[in-house]
Design an enzyme around this catalytic site. Sequence first.
Site, PDB file in Angstrom:
ATOM      1  CE  LYS A 203      -3.879   1.710   2.892  1.00  0.00           C
ATOM      2  NZ  LYS A 203      -4.813   1.150   3.989  1.00  0.00           N
ATOM      3  CB  SER A 275      -7.777   3.251   2.683  1.00  0.00           C
ATOM      4  OG  SER A 275      -6.910   2.579   3.861  1.00  0.00           O
ATOM      5  CB  SER A 299      -8.436   0.780   5.951  1.00  0.00           C
ATOM      6  OG  SER A 299      -8.921   1.879   5.811  1.00  0.00           O
TER       7      SER A 299
END
Length: 575
Positions: A203, A275, A299
Amino acid sequence: MDRRQFLESCSAVGLTGLMPGVLYTQVADRRDTAVANGVADITTSDIEAAEQLIGLSFNDEERKMLVEALNEQLEQYQAMREHDLPNGAHPAEVFTPQLSGAEVPSGTAEPSWQWPSASVPESDEDLAFASVAQLSVWLREREVTAQQLTELFLNRLRRLDDTLNCVITYTEERAMEAAAQADAELDAGDWRGPLHGVPYGAKDLFAVEGYPTTWGATPYQEQTIDDTAAVVERLGEAGAVLIAKLSLGALAWGDVWFDGQTNSPWNPNQGSSGSSAGSAAAVAAGAVPFALGTETLGSIVSPSTRNGVTGHRPSFGTVSRHGAMVLSWSMDKAGPMARSAYDCALVYDVLRGADPRDPGMVDAPFPFDAEQPLSDLRIGVYEEAFDGDYQNAEADQAVLDALREQGAELHSMSLPTDYPLGALLNTLNVESASNFDELTRSGNDDTMVRQTTDAWPHVFRSARFVPAVEHLQSSRLRRQLMVDTHEALAEVDVFISPSFQGGTLQITNLTGHPCVCLPNAFHPVEDDDGNEHPEHRSPGSITVLGRLYHDADTLRVAHAIQEATDWHTQRPPVR
């Protein structure tokens, strides 16, 4: 405040011998700076209006007394703002889940691994969907090479990214060098461990020296950080190969970043959720064997659900967040996303461990053993969360049946539900607003793509109006929730809950308990005319949660569910 009043104030607190004239000049200078920056003096009318924001009421005399104090506070704020506080600069307080009464288990037991045995598939497609455990075997036995796998997954990412929009930055040069080194070491019989030579994605809120770290947000699109995140360091030491930095919703919210929306390979007309959007989409599409994600409030769980992958949110404080963008010091967690709980366990074993650069970290043992019988574990069922008619209800019951068929005895249990969770979650809003204080004050938050009430720019602004007293009150109440949750889990080792029912997600993110999110359904998708789409599906999920620092038990039960079912082996239409 005039000079006479200032001197009287100094005398009252014993400062008459500390050059009050100089101090007065400094305060006056700060007042001039505040006025120059557009901060006008506060009046009694301002205070009367502001009382509505804090739910209190004062009389005229009290308001007059407050004028001086509040104007001084404005000056103090300006003085603090003259000091640079980068994202993630730690506060003086350190959060620990041990405030609940939980203790870090003692012992040095290590995980026990069982390795799969299968021939290398002929097609790249099948190879791309092989488990981390299987890839590890083939790499060690030299039936595949790290360079071969790195090229395979880089090519898949490039081919699928037009649909998924999940890559922010490729790290190809770094990856090929690492893969070549891994192959040389493996050829020489130097095996670093199960992840040696296995490609992965991260990420893009984890810093990697020499590459942009954009946080998915327009204001930071060109940002580079002269550091490498602890989790990337540890994976590098284990011989894993980073091939790409993957998309995240801007500043870790949602699936919309500065270059558009990340999409689910199960239904490209739908966002990947967030996310950890790119991490989940890439894993689901067979474009990386595993990826790094983070969770503050869903997330990992939410995109794992949307993309039909397995996500592990570790116990708070067991995985270092050094070098990661910070939203909330007391709620952020970093963990793996893969296609199985077993693969998550392999990755977590590398990531875990204390790091002095991340305050509040602990060294917790990880005695994961896939052969441990379920009868040795006390498995709870959060009954209230299963009540009612919700989309995934039938699939969730199927998971409970699968556990019973394996000899598990399920025990009814509950979580404390009489807490104002929305109020407690203001912790996230306030802490994140503090970490992005300069973004709000500079006005650069206007450049972010999403400008709605459910996006960070608005939340950062609204958090400025949370009184410090109320923030501390919520912290005190949060500790009570932690104690009550710890006591609620006293009679179980793990418990099962629907992913988004019963307040489980909110409670356990506030308390720091570990969670493994598993796919357990693929619901039909209808078009605008109500006709079922022939290919697209909407995945469902269920969660296995455990006691603090008992991630081994949590992953063990999740693995048992996947051993008895095949949801985690399903492949999306986009691949």
